[in-house]
Design a protein around this motif. Structure first.
Motif, PDB file in Angstrom:
ATOM      1  N   ARG A  82      41.319  12.368  -2.058  1.00 58.25           N
ATOM      2  CA  ARG A  82      40.138  12.115  -1.222  1.00 58.25           C
ATOM      3  C   ARG A  82      39.611  10.698  -1.508  1.00 58.25           C
ATOM      4  O   ARG A  82      39.479  10.301  -2.664  1.00 58.25           O
ATOM      5  CB  ARG A  82      39.051  13.144  -1.505  1.00 58.25           C
ATOM      6  CG  ARG A  82      39.424  14.573  -1.120  1.00 58.25           C
ATOM      7  CD  ARG A  82      39.590  14.714   0.387  1.00 58.25           C
ATOM      8  NE  ARG A  82      39.867  16.077   0.787  1.00 58.25           N
ATOM      9  CZ  ARG A  82      38.932  16.940   1.171  1.00 58.25           C
ATOM     10  NH1 ARG A  82      37.662  16.584   1.187  1.00 58.25           N
ATOM     11  NH2 ARG A  82      39.270  18.157   1.531  1.00 58.25           N
ATOM     12  N   CYS A  83      39.282   9.986  -0.434  1.00 58.78           N
ATOM     13  CA  CYS A  83      38.866   8.587  -0.581  1.00 58.78           C
ATOM     14  C   CYS A  83      37.758   8.299   0.423  1.00 58.78           C
ATOM     15  O   CYS A  83      37.739   8.851   1.527  1.00 58.78           O
ATOM     16  CB  CYS A  83      40.071   7.672  -0.344  1.00 58.78           C
ATOM     17  SG  CYS A  83      39.746   5.910  -0.555  1.00 58.78           S
ATOM     18  N   GLN A  84      36.808   7.451   0.020  1.00 48.42           N
ATOM     19  CA  GLN A  84      35.810   6.982   0.975  1.00 48.42           C
ATOM     20  C   GLN A  84      35.679   5.469   0.846  1.00 48.42           C
ATOM     21  O   GLN A  84      35.720   4.907  -0.246  1.00 48.42           O
ATOM     22  CB  GLN A  84      34.461   7.675   0.779  1.00 48.42           C
ATOM     23  CG  GLN A  84      33.694   7.346  -0.465  1.00 48.42           C
ATOM     24  CD  GLN A  84      32.382   8.136  -0.531  1.00 48.42           C
ATOM     25  OE1 GLN A  84      32.326   9.333  -0.226  1.00 48.42           O
ATOM     26  NE2 GLN A  84      31.313   7.449  -0.937  1.00 48.42           N
ATOM     27  N   ILE A 107      39.003   9.352   4.006  1.00 48.20           N
ATOM     28  CA  ILE A 107      40.464   9.446   4.055  1.00 48.20           C
ATOM     29  C   ILE A 107      40.908  10.584   3.134  1.00 48.20           C
ATOM     30  O   ILE A 107      40.364  10.750   2.034  1.00 48.20           O
ATOM     31  CB  ILE A 107      41.120   8.116   3.595  1.00 48.20           C
ATOM     32  CG1 ILE A 107      40.746   6.963   4.520  1.00 48.20           C
ATOM     33  CG2 ILE A 107      42.637   8.259   3.518  1.00 48.20           C
ATOM     34  CD1 ILE A 107      41.187   5.602   4.005  1.00 48.20           C
ATOM     35  N   ASP A 108      41.880  11.332   3.586  1.00 49.46           N
ATOM     36  CA  ASP A 108      42.554  12.304   2.714  1.00 49.46           C
ATOM     37  C   ASP A 108      44.022  11.909   2.657  1.00 49.46           C
ATOM     38  O   ASP A 108      44.782  12.112   3.611  1.00 49.46           O
ATOM     39  CB  ASP A 108      42.399  13.723   3.255  1.00 49.46           C
ATOM     40  CG  ASP A 108      42.952  14.771   2.288  1.00 49.46           C
ATOM     41  OD1 ASP A 108      43.500  14.363   1.227  1.00 49.46           O
ATOM     42  OD2 ASP A 108      42.849  15.974   2.586  1.00 49.46           O
ATOM     43  N   HIS A 138      44.381  -9.345  -0.643  1.00 45.33           N
ATOM     44  CA  HIS A 138      43.541 -10.536  -0.866  1.00 45.33           C
ATOM     45  C   HIS A 138      42.509 -10.768   0.226  1.00 45.33           C
ATOM     46  O   HIS A 138      41.539 -11.494   0.014  1.00 45.33           O
ATOM     47  CB  HIS A 138      44.423 -11.773  -1.017  1.00 45.33           C
ATOM     48  CG  HIS A 138      45.111 -12.180   0.253  1.00 45.33           C
ATOM     49  ND1 HIS A 138      45.928 -11.328   0.963  1.00 45.33           N
ATOM     50  CD2 HIS A 138      45.117 -13.354   0.948  1.00 45.33           C
ATOM     51  CE1 HIS A 138      46.393 -11.947   2.035  1.00 45.33           C
ATOM     52  NE2 HIS A 138      45.917 -13.179   2.054  1.00 45.33           N
ATOM     53  N   THR A 139      42.686 -10.170   1.412  1.00 46.45           N
ATOM     54  CA  THR A 139      41.707 -10.369   2.498  1.00 46.45           C
ATOM     55  C   THR A 139      40.873  -9.134   2.765  1.00 46.45           C
ATOM     56  O   THR A 139      40.046  -9.143   3.676  1.00 46.45           O
ATOM     57  CB  THR A 139      42.430 -10.774   3.803  1.00 46.45           C
ATOM     58  OG1 THR A 139      43.342  -9.733   4.166  1.00 46.45           O
ATOM     59  CG2 THR A 139      43.188 -12.076   3.640  1.00 46.45           C
ATOM     60  N   GLY A 140      41.077  -8.059   2.007  1.00 45.77           N
ATOM     61  CA  GLY A 140      40.331  -6.837   2.247  1.00 45.77           C
ATOM     62  C   GLY A 140      40.714  -6.137   3.528  1.00 45.77           C
ATOM     63  O   GLY A 140      39.950  -5.320   4.050  1.00 45.77           O
ATOM     64  N   SER A 141      41.907  -6.428   4.054  1.00 46.20           N
ATOM     65  CA  SER A 141      42.337  -5.821   5.321  1.00 46.20           C
ATOM     66  C   SER A 141      43.269  -4.638   5.123  1.00 46.20           C
ATOM     67  O   SER A 141      43.485  -3.864   6.060  1.00 46.20           O
ATOM     68  CB  SER A 141      43.041  -6.876   6.193  1.00 46.20           C
ATOM     69  OG  SER A 141      44.167  -7.410   5.522  1.00 46.20           O
ATOM     70  N   VAL A 142      43.849  -4.485   3.921  1.00 47.18           N
ATOM     71  CA  VAL A 142      44.764  -3.378   3.645  1.00 47.18           C
ATOM     72  C   VAL A 142      44.415  -2.796   2.274  1.00 47.18           C
ATOM     73  O   VAL A 142      44.285  -3.540   1.291  1.00 47.18           O
ATOM     74  CB  VAL A 142      46.236  -3.835   3.660  1.00 47.18           C
ATOM     75  CG1 VAL A 142      47.165  -2.644   3.369  1.00 47.18           C
ATOM     76  CG2 VAL A 142      46.605  -4.471   4.990  1.00 47.18           C
ATOM     77  N   GLY A 162      40.248   3.273   7.873  1.00 46.96           N
ATOM     78  CA  GLY A 162      40.940   4.519   7.630  1.00 46.96           C
ATOM     79  C   GLY A 162      42.196   4.737   8.437  1.00 46.96           C
ATOM     80  O   GLY A 162      42.777   5.821   8.394  1.00 46.96           O
ATOM     81  N   VAL A 163      42.654   3.740   9.185  1.00 43.57           N
ATOM     82  CA  VAL A 163      43.878   3.884   9.971  1.00 43.57           C
ATOM     83  C   VAL A 163      45.079   3.750   9.040  1.00 43.57           C
ATOM     84  O   VAL A 163      45.194   2.780   8.284  1.00 43.57           O
ATOM     85  CB  VAL A 163      43.947   2.826  11.088  1.00 43.57           C
ATOM     86  CG1 VAL A 163      45.241   2.969  11.879  1.00 43.57           C
ATOM     87  CG2 VAL A 163      42.742   2.949  12.004  1.00 43.57           C
ATOM     88  N   HIS A 164      45.990   4.713   9.116  1.00 45.37           N
ATOM     89  CA  HIS A 164      47.169   4.704   8.252  1.00 45.37           C
ATOM     90  C   HIS A 164      48.190   3.701   8.780  1.00 45.37           C
ATOM     91  O   HIS A 164      48.598   3.756   9.943  1.00 45.37           O
ATOM     92  CB  HIS A 164      47.786   6.105   8.189  1.00 45.37           C
ATOM     93  CG  HIS A 164      48.924   6.205   7.227  1.00 45.37           C
ATOM     94  ND1 HIS A 164      50.216   6.448   7.624  1.00 45.37           N
ATOM     95  CD2 HIS A 164      48.967   6.072   5.875  1.00 45.37           C
ATOM     96  CE1 HIS A 164      51.008   6.474   6.562  1.00 45.37           C
ATOM     97  NE2 HIS A 164      50.272   6.251   5.493  1.00 45.37           N
ATOM     98  N   LEU A 165      48.602   2.755   7.922  1.00 46.90           N
ATOM     99  CA  LEU A 165      49.524   1.702   8.342  1.00 46.90           C
ATOM    100  C   LEU A 165      50.976   2.016   8.011  1.00 46.90           C
ATOM    101  O   LEU A 165      51.887   1.545   8.692  1.00 46.90           O
ATOM    102  CB  LEU A 165      49.130   0.375   7.686  1.00 46.90           C
ATOM    103  CG  LEU A 165      47.775  -0.188   8.076  1.00 46.90           C
ATOM    104  CD1 LEU A 165      47.435  -1.399   7.221  1.00 46.90           C
ATOM    105  CD2 LEU A 165      47.760  -0.569   9.551  1.00 46.90           C
ATOM    106  N   GLY A 166      51.201   2.767   6.948  1.00 44.38           N
ATOM    107  CA  GLY A 166      52.583   3.063   6.590  1.00 44.38           C
ATOM    108  C   GLY A 166      52.685   3.621   5.188  1.00 44.38           C
ATOM    109  O   GLY A 166      51.695   3.699   4.432  1.00 44.38           O
TER     110      GLY A 166
END
Length: 1170
Positions: free
Chosen positions: A235-237, A250-251, A263-267, A293-297
C-alpha cells in the motif's frame, strides 16, 4: 517507457548486500552489506565513437574502492551531493562520514553512540543538516561540519525512518508500528499523519520507505504529488504536502522493501518481491508509477531477495541490490518530444518555472526557440507543424490543443472538454482521444489556403471542422459526428488505449485488443479487428496497408489491414497478424517513401527491416526522427536533456541503409555499370540519384540522363540536356562542378578558360555580389555599367538586410538606387541627407511623395511641403500642414493654390477641439491660422466665463487684454488686405467704394472691440483702485474708484460701490460715501439680510460723521462732469486735462506725460513703451 536489465556486478565472497545509493551528481555508487562490507564504485563509458553515447555506450568500473571501518553489517548509506560526503551506519550503531580526497575516499568523522542502532539518516535539500534517528527513539540533527544542532529523545517510540521537506521546515518520523509523525525542524511535535492507504488493512505492517522529492529539477505540473510513503504490504500514498487530505493511492500488490523517486520526480520506483508461480522462490520486481498513480511498467530481476534500489542522476539507469549482486537496469523514458521540418521539439521541467519549458531546436541553423506551457500533456508532430496538448484550467476540466509552427509560434488553439490522453495528427487533421471518445479537428494553416477556402474559413464548428465520436458508436461517414461533449461523459467497458492516423485512415485500439478502423476525412467505421494484446503505441505505414503495434509488454507485432485470409472455421476474413515479433522494443518508425521499410529500436540497437527481413543492427540509443530516402535521422535525447538549453548538433545522427552504403561503395570501387545493375535490382529514387551524380562527375551523360529519368528529377534531365549542347569538355566539367555546389572550383575553371562572364554569371546566380564586384573590377576589359550598378545595389541590400545602414548608404550611392537610399537615410534619421536627395530629384519624380511622407512621419513640415510641391501635390502639402498643426502655412498654401477646403477643415477641427472642451487649443488654432476674429470671440467668451466665476481679477483682466489684442490683430490684417487690393486696382472710384465697404464691415465688429477693451479697462481700474488704497494713496484710490461707475455691466455693482464707499470713507469724503451706501441699499440683487447689514453699517458711520465731502472743489467737477468726457490716465486713474500725454500704439489708451517715464510697458496692455 521500457525497463530492461543491462549489467551485473558481483560482490566478492558472496557477501549479501543490505543497501545501495547512487550519487546523483558525481556518479559514485555506494553499497553496504554483511561483515562490514562497504564499497564505492563508479561506472564510466569508454568509447571513441560519437554515435555510441548514453545507454548504448559500453560502461566499465573506473572506481572500485573498499572502505574499511565498519565491523558489523552496513545497513544505511546516504550521499551528501552538495558537499561530496558519504555517510554510513552499521548494525552496531557506528556512523562514519567519508570525504573524497585526491581520487579516494577517507574517514572524516566517526560517531559511536553504543546504546542503540541508527535506523535512518537523511540530509536536507541544501546538504547543510543531517537528521539521524535511532531505534530507541533518539533523534540527532547535526550540521555538515559535525556539530550537533539539537537532539531529542522520544520516549517509548521505536523509530525507523526520517525525511526532510523541500524547505527544511518539516521532519517526518516513521515509527516501527507504521505511524508517521510530523515535527518541525526544531523537534516540536505537530501532528500525526493520516494514512488513507491503510484503510481496511489489518495485521502488522511496517514502513518500507519514505521519499520526499525536493523539486530540484522542477515538477511535471504545479502542485504535483511529491511525498511518497509506502508500506511493506504494497500500500502506498503519494501526497502533495504533509497535510494532503486527498493523496494518490496505490496498491502495488507485492512485498515492498524500498522506494525512490527519479531525478525529476516524474517516476516512482517501488522494489520488492511477488509470489512466483514456482514454489521454490519469490520473484523480485520493480514497479514504476507516475506521481498520479499511473502504472508505467514492471521490471523483473533474478535472485532470491532484493534489498534496495537507487536511481542514477540522469534517470536513465537504476541500481538494485539483490543477494550478493548489483543489477543495473536501463530506462528508456517516454519523453515529450517530436520532430517537424528539421526541428526537434522537446520539453523538460525547470526548478525556477512551474511550467514545462518547450524547446524548438532548428537543427539546420542550430537555433532554439523557447516556449513555456503549463501542465503540458503531450507533443505531437506532423509535417511542418506540431500540437501541444495541455490543461487549460486547473479548476475546470478543460484542455487545449495548440497548433504551432516549427519555431513555436501559436497558430490556432482549440479548447476541448475531453482529456487528450492520446493525440495524433496528419497533414489535415488532429485527432485527440480520451478513454471513451475521440475528437477530430480539420485544421487549416494560412499559407495553405486557396481563394475558395478563404471564404469558408469563418464557418462555424457545426459545419464539420470539429466533431466528436464515442468509441462505441458506429459512424457511417456522413454527418454523424457533432461537437457534443456529452458523448465524452458516457462510459465504456472497453476503453481506448492508443490511436494513430494517416491521410485516409484512423486506427483506434482498445484495451481488449479490438482494433477499430475508420475512414478519413469523413469519419466512418470501416472494419474491426481483434488482437491478443493491449497496444500502447500504433503506427501506420505510408500507404496505410500495415499497422505496427507495440504493446504494454514492449512487444512489436505487425498487422496487415487489407490481407484476406481464412480463419479456423474456413470463413474469409480481412486482416492478418504477420509472423514477425520483436521484444523489448521502445521506438519504431515507418519509411515515408516505402511501405515495406521500417526502423525500430530494440534495447540499445537499431534494426532496419525490408519486407520483414532485418539488416545488420546499429548500436545506438537515439530516438528516430525521420526515415526517408534510405536514411534515418536519429536524435540522442538522453544527451540533449543533460543540457537542454544548449543542444549540440553532434547529437543529431544520420544512419544510411545498407543498400545506400553498398551502392556508394560499388560506384567508388567497382564502376558505374556494375553499380547500375545493383541499383536496378534494388531500385530506389535515392539510389538512382546517387548514380546520376556519379555519372555526371564522369561526364557519362547517357547514364546520368537515364538515372535522372528513373528518379523523376526533371531539373536534372534539363541539366544533362544543356550539358549535351556544350562542345568543350572543360566547360562541361565546370558546369558539373557548379551543379555539385563546388563554386570556388567552378569559378577557377571559368577564369582559366578566360570566361570571366560565366564566372560573374555564376556569382550573380548565387547572390554573391561582393565577388561579382571584385570580378568586375579586376577584369581587363571595361566593366558593364548596369552590372556594376546591380552589384553595388546587391551589396547595399546585403547590408540593409542586416540593418547596417551606414554601409548600405555607401553602396546605394554608387549604385544610384535612390529608393533604397531614401530608406537608409530615413532609418539613420539623416534628414539632411534625405533633404539633399529630395532636392537632387527632378520634378514629379515618383520617389518624391514617399520622401515627403518620411518627412511627415518625422514631423518636418517645411521639408515635407517642399517635396509635395515639387511633385505637384499641393493638397497633400496642405494636409501635412494641418496634420502638423502648421495652420499659417496651410492657409497660405491654400490661398496661393486657390483651395477652398481650408475654411471648412479649420472649422471642423476647431469644433472637434471645442467638443472636447479644449477652447484654448481652438484659440491657438485660429491664431496660428490668422483667424484673429474667431480667436478673439472665443477668448472673450472665456474671459466672460471667468469673470462670472469671480476668480482672480488679474487673470480676468489678462484674458480681456488678450481678446482685445486679437481684435487689434484682426484690424491690422483687414487694413493690410485693403491696402493690397488698393494697389492692385488703380481706379479711384473702386478704391473709394472698397474703403466704404471695409469701414462698414469694421463697424459691425466695433461694439465687440469696445467691449473687449472695456472689460480690460474695468478690471484694470478695479485692481488699480485697491492697490492705491492699500498703498495709502486715498485720493488717487477714490478718483480711480469713481471711474468704475461706468463699468457696472462688467463688474457687479455691489463690488464697485463697496469699493467706492471704502475709498471715500478712507478719504473722509463722507458725502460720496453716503451716495455709495444709498446705491448699495437700493440694489435689487442683494438679499434683505445683506441690505439690512449695509443699513446698519451706514447708520454706524453717519451717526459719527456728517455725510458731506471736506474738499468739494475737485470732487464736484469729477462727480458732476462736463459736456465731453475726458480721457482717463491708465497709470493713475485720474482724468487727463493737459494737452501733453502719451498714447499706447496698441490699445490706444493714454497716460499722463509725467507718469509715462516711470513705465517700460503700457500699464493696460503691457506692450513696450516706444
Amino acid at each position: 517507457m521500457l525497463f530492461y536489465p543491462s549489467k551485473k556486478i558481483t560482490i566478492p565472497n558472496n557477501v549479501k548486500l543490505k543497501c545501495v545509493s547512487w550519487n546523483k551528481d558525481q556518479g559514485f555508487i555506494a553499497c553496504g552489506g554483511e561483515d562490514g562490507l562497504l564499497k564505492v564504485l563508479k561506472l564510466e563509458t569508454q568509447t571513441d565513437d560519437a554515435k555510441l553515447t548514453g545507454l548504448a555506450a559500453p560502461s566499465t568500473l573506473s572506481v572500485n574502492q573498499n572502505l574499511k571501518g565498519h565491523s558489523g553489517s552496513v545497513q544505511i548509506v546516504t550521499w551528501n551531493e552538495q558537499y561530496q560526503k558519504l555517510t554510513t551506519s552499521d548494525e552496531n550503531g557506528l556512523i562514519i562520514v567519508w570525504m573524497f580526497h585526491e581520487g579516494s575516499w577517507y574517514e572524516e568523522m566517526i560517531n559511536d553512540r553504543n546504546r542503540s542502532v541508527a535506523r535512518s539518516m537523511s540530509w536536507n535539500a541544501d546538504g547543510r543538516k543531517i537528521c539521524i534517528v535511532y531505534e530507541d527513539g533518539a533523534v540527532i540533527v547535526g550540521s555538515v561540519d559535525g556539530n550537533c544542532i539539537w537532539r531529542k529523545d522520544l520516549k517509548g517510540i521505536q523509530l525507523c525512518h526520517v525525511a526532510w521537506s523541500a524547505d527544511s521546515k518539516i521532519l517526518l518520523f516513521g515509527m516501527a508500528n507504521g505511524e508517521i509523525h510530523i515535527y518541525d525542524n526544531q523537534g516540536n511535535f505537530i501532528m500525526k499523519m493520516k494514512l488513507r492507504c491503510l484503510v481496511n488493512v489489518t495485521g502488522a505492517i511496517s514502513i518500507a520507505g519514505i521519499h520526499w522529492y525536493h523539486g530540484t529539477e522542477g515538477c511535471v505540473e504545479p502542485d504535483c504529488p511529491c511525498l511518497a510513503i509506502c508500506f511493506d504490504n504494497g500500500r502506498c500514498q503519494i501526497m502533495r504536502h504533509e497535510n494532503d487530505q486527498n493523496p494518490v493511492l496505490i496498491d502495488a500488490d507485492m512485498y515492498v522493501v524500498s522506494i525512490q523517486w527519479n531525478h525529476t520526480g516524474s517516476v516512482l520506483a517501488v522494489a520488492g518481491s511477488q509470489e512466483a508461480n514456482t514454489q521454490d522462490k519469490d520473484g523480485n520486481v520493480v514497479q514504476f508509477y507516475t506521481p498520479f498513480g499511473v502504472h508505467l511498467g514492471t521490471l523483473k530481476i533474478p535472485g532470491k531477495q532484493i534489498s534496495a534500489l537507487s536511481w542514477e542522476g540522469g534517470g536513465l539507469k537504476i541500481a538494485l541490490a539483490v543477494d550478493s549482486f548489483i543489477y543495473f537496469a536501463n530506462i528508456q523514458p517516454d519523453y515529450k518530444w517530436g520532430y517537424c521540418s528539421n526541428t526537434v521539439v522537446y520539453a523538460y521541467t525547470r526548478p525556477d518555472h512551474p511550467e514545462y519549458c518547450v524547446i524548438f531546436w532548428d537543427t539546420k541553423n542550430n537555433e532554439t526557440y523557447v516556449k513555456y506551457v503549463k501542465s503540458l500533456i503531450s507533443i505531437t508532430t506532423c509535417g511542418d507543424f506540431c500540437i501541444l496538448a495541455a490543461k487549460a484550467d486547473e479548476n475546470h476540466r478543460q484542455f487545449v490543443l495548440v497548433l504551432c509552427n516549427s519555431i513555436g509560434t501559436p497558430l490556432d488553439p482549440k479548447y476541448i472538454d475531453i482529456v487528450p490522453l492520446f493525440v495524433t495528427m496528419t497533414k489535415t487533421h488532429v485527432i485527440a482521444a480520451s478513454k471513451e471518445a475521440f475528437y477530430t479537428w480539420q485544421y487549416r494553416v494560412a499559407k495553405k489556403l486557396t481563394a475558395l477556402e478563404i471564404n469558408q474559413i469563418t464557418r462555424s464548428r457545426k459545419e464539420g471542422r470539429e466533431r466528436i465520436y464515442h468509441v462505441d458508436d458506429t459512424p457511417s461517414g456522413s454527418v454523424d459526428g457533432v461537437l457534443d461533449y456529452s458523448k465524452a461523459i458516457q462510459g465504456t467497458r472497453d476503453p481506448i488505449c492508443a490511436i494513430t492516423a494517416s491521410d485516409k485512415t484512423l486506427i483506434v485500439s482498445r484495451e481488449s485488443g479490438t482494433i477499430q478502423r475508420y475512414s478519413l476525412p469523413n469519419v466512418g467505421l470501416i472494419q474491426k479487428y481483434s488482437l491478443n494484446c493491449q497496444a500502447c503505441r500504433l503506427s501506420l505505414n505510408c500507404n496505410s496497408s500495415r499497422l505496427a503495434i507495440i504493446d504494454t509488454a514492449a512487444v512489436l507485432t505487425f498487422f496487415d489491414l487489407d490481407a484476406r485470409v481464412r480463419d479456423s472455421t474456413g470463413q474469409q476474413v480481412t486482416g492478418e497478424l504477420l509472423k514477425l515479433e520483436r521484444k523489448n522494443v521502445w521506438d519504431m518508425n515507418w519509411a515515408r517513401d516505402n511501405p515495406d521499410l521500417f526502423a525500430m529500436m530494440e534495447r540499445t540497437r537499431m534494426y532496419v527491416f525490408r519486407n520483414l527481413d532485418p539488416e545488420e543492427p546499429i548500436q545506438t540509443s537515439g530516438y528516430i526522427c525521420n526515415f526517408e530516402d534510405l536514411e534515418i535521422k536519429s536524435v540522442l535525447l538522453d544527451e540533449i536533456l543533460k543540457n537542454p538549453e544548449h543542444p549540440n548538433k553532434d547529437y543529431i545522427i544520420n544512419f544510411e541503409l545498407q543498400s545506400l552504403r553498398d551502392s556508394r561503395a560499388l560506384i567508388e570501387n567497382v564502376g558505374i555499370q556494375h553499380a547500375s545493375q545493383f541499383i536496378q535490382d534494388n531500385p530506389h529514387p535515392r539510389l538512382w540519384h546517387l548514380l546520376a551524380e556519379a555519372a555526371l562527375q564522369k561526364l557519362d551523360l547517357h547514364t546520368a540522363e537515364q538515372a535522372f529519368v528513373l528518379c523523376k528529377d526533371y531539373q536534372g534531365i534539363k541539366f544533362v540536356k544543356r550539358l549535351g549542347n556544350l562542345q568543350s569538355e572543360s566547360m562541361k566539367q565546370a558546369e558539373v562542378v557548379a551543379y555539385f555546389g563546388r563554386f570556388e572550383e567552378a569559378e577557377r575553371m571559368y577564369l582559366n578558360m578566360d570566361r570571366r562572364d560565366l564566372a560573374i554569371g555564376l556569382r550573380v546566380k548565387l547572390g554573391d555580389w561582393f565577388r561579382v564586384l571584385q570580378l568586375l573590377k579586376t577584369g581587363s576589359g571595361d566593366a558593364d555599367d548596369s552590372l556594376l550598378e546591380q552589384a553595388y545595389n546587391g551589396i547595399g541590400d546585403y547590408f540593409a538586410d542586416r540593418q547596417k545602414w551606414v554601409n548600405a548608404v555607401q553602396y546605394y550611392v554608387q549604385g544610384q538606387n535612390q529608393e533604397r537610399l531614401a530608406e537608409c537615410y530615413y532609418m539613420l534619421e539623416d534628414y539632411e541627407g534625405l533633404e539633399n536627395l529630395a532636392n537632387s530629384l527632378p520634378e514629379n519624380h515618383k520617389l518624391l511623395p514617399e520622401i515627403a511622407q518620411m518627412f511627415v512621419r518625422a514631423g518636418m513640415c517645411e521639408q515635407a511641403v517642399t517635396a509635395f510641391l515639387k511633385c505637384n501635390q499641393p493638397k497633400a502639402a496642405v494636409d501635412t500642414c494641418v496634420h502638423l498643426n502648421q495652420w499659417n502655412k496651410a492657409v497660405e498654401l491654400a490661398k496661393s493654390h486657390s483651395m477652398k477646403e481650408i475654411d471648412s477643415l479649420l472649422e471642423r477641427y476647431a469644433c472637434h477641439l471645442l467638443g472636447k472642451n479644449k477652447t484654448l487649443d481652438a484659440i491657438e488654432l485660429y491664431r496660428k491660422a490668422s483667424y484673429f476674429y474667431d480667436a478673439a470671440k472665443l477668448m472673450f467668451k472665456i474671459a466672460d466665463e471667468e469673470a462670472k466665476k469671480r476668480t482672480k481679477p488679474l487673470r480676468v483682466k489678462k484674458l480681456y487684454v488678450l481678446s482685445a489684442l486679437l481684435i487689434e490683430q484682426y484690424h491690422e490684417q483687414m487694413k493690410n488686405a485693403q491696402q493690397g487690393k488698393a494697389k492692385e486696382k488703380n481706379s479711384e472710384a473702386t478704391s473709394a467704394l472698397a474703403g466704404l465697404l471695409e469701414e462698414e464691415a469694421l463697424s459691425t465688429t466695433s461694439r465687440f472691440t469696445d467691449t473687449a477693451w472695456r472689460g480690460a479697462e474695468a478690471y484694470h481700474f478695479f485692481l488699480l483702485a485697491q492697490r492705491q488704497l492699500y498703498e495709502g494713496s486715498v485720493d488717487s484710490a477714490l478718483t480711480t474708484a469713481l471711474c468704475l461707475r461706468d463699468y457696472e455691466d462688467i463688474i457687479p455693482a455691489v463690488e464697485i460701490y463697496s469699493l467706492l464707499a471704502l475709498c471715500a470713507c478712507a478719504r473722509r469724503a463722507f458725502g460720496t460715501c453716503s451716495k455709495a451706501f444709498i446705491k448699495l441699499e437700493s440694489l435689487e440683487t442683494l438679499s434683505s439680510e445683506q441690505k439690512q447689514q449695509y443699513e446698519d453699517l451706514a447708520l454706524e458711520i453717519f451717526t459719527r460723521h456728517t455725510p458731506k465731502d471736506n474738499r468739494k472743489s475737485e470732487l464736484d467737477s469729477l462727480l458732476e462732469g462736463g459736456e465731453g468726457k475726458l480721457p482717463t490716465c491708465v497709470a493713475t486713474g485720474s482724468p487727463i486735462t493737459e494737452y501733453q500725454f502719451w498714447m499706447c500704439s496698441v490699445c490706444k489708451h493714454c497716460v499722463l506725460a509725467q507718469e509715462i517715464s516711470n513705465y517700460n510697458f503700457c500699464p493696460l496692455c503691457h506692450s513696450p513703451v516706444g
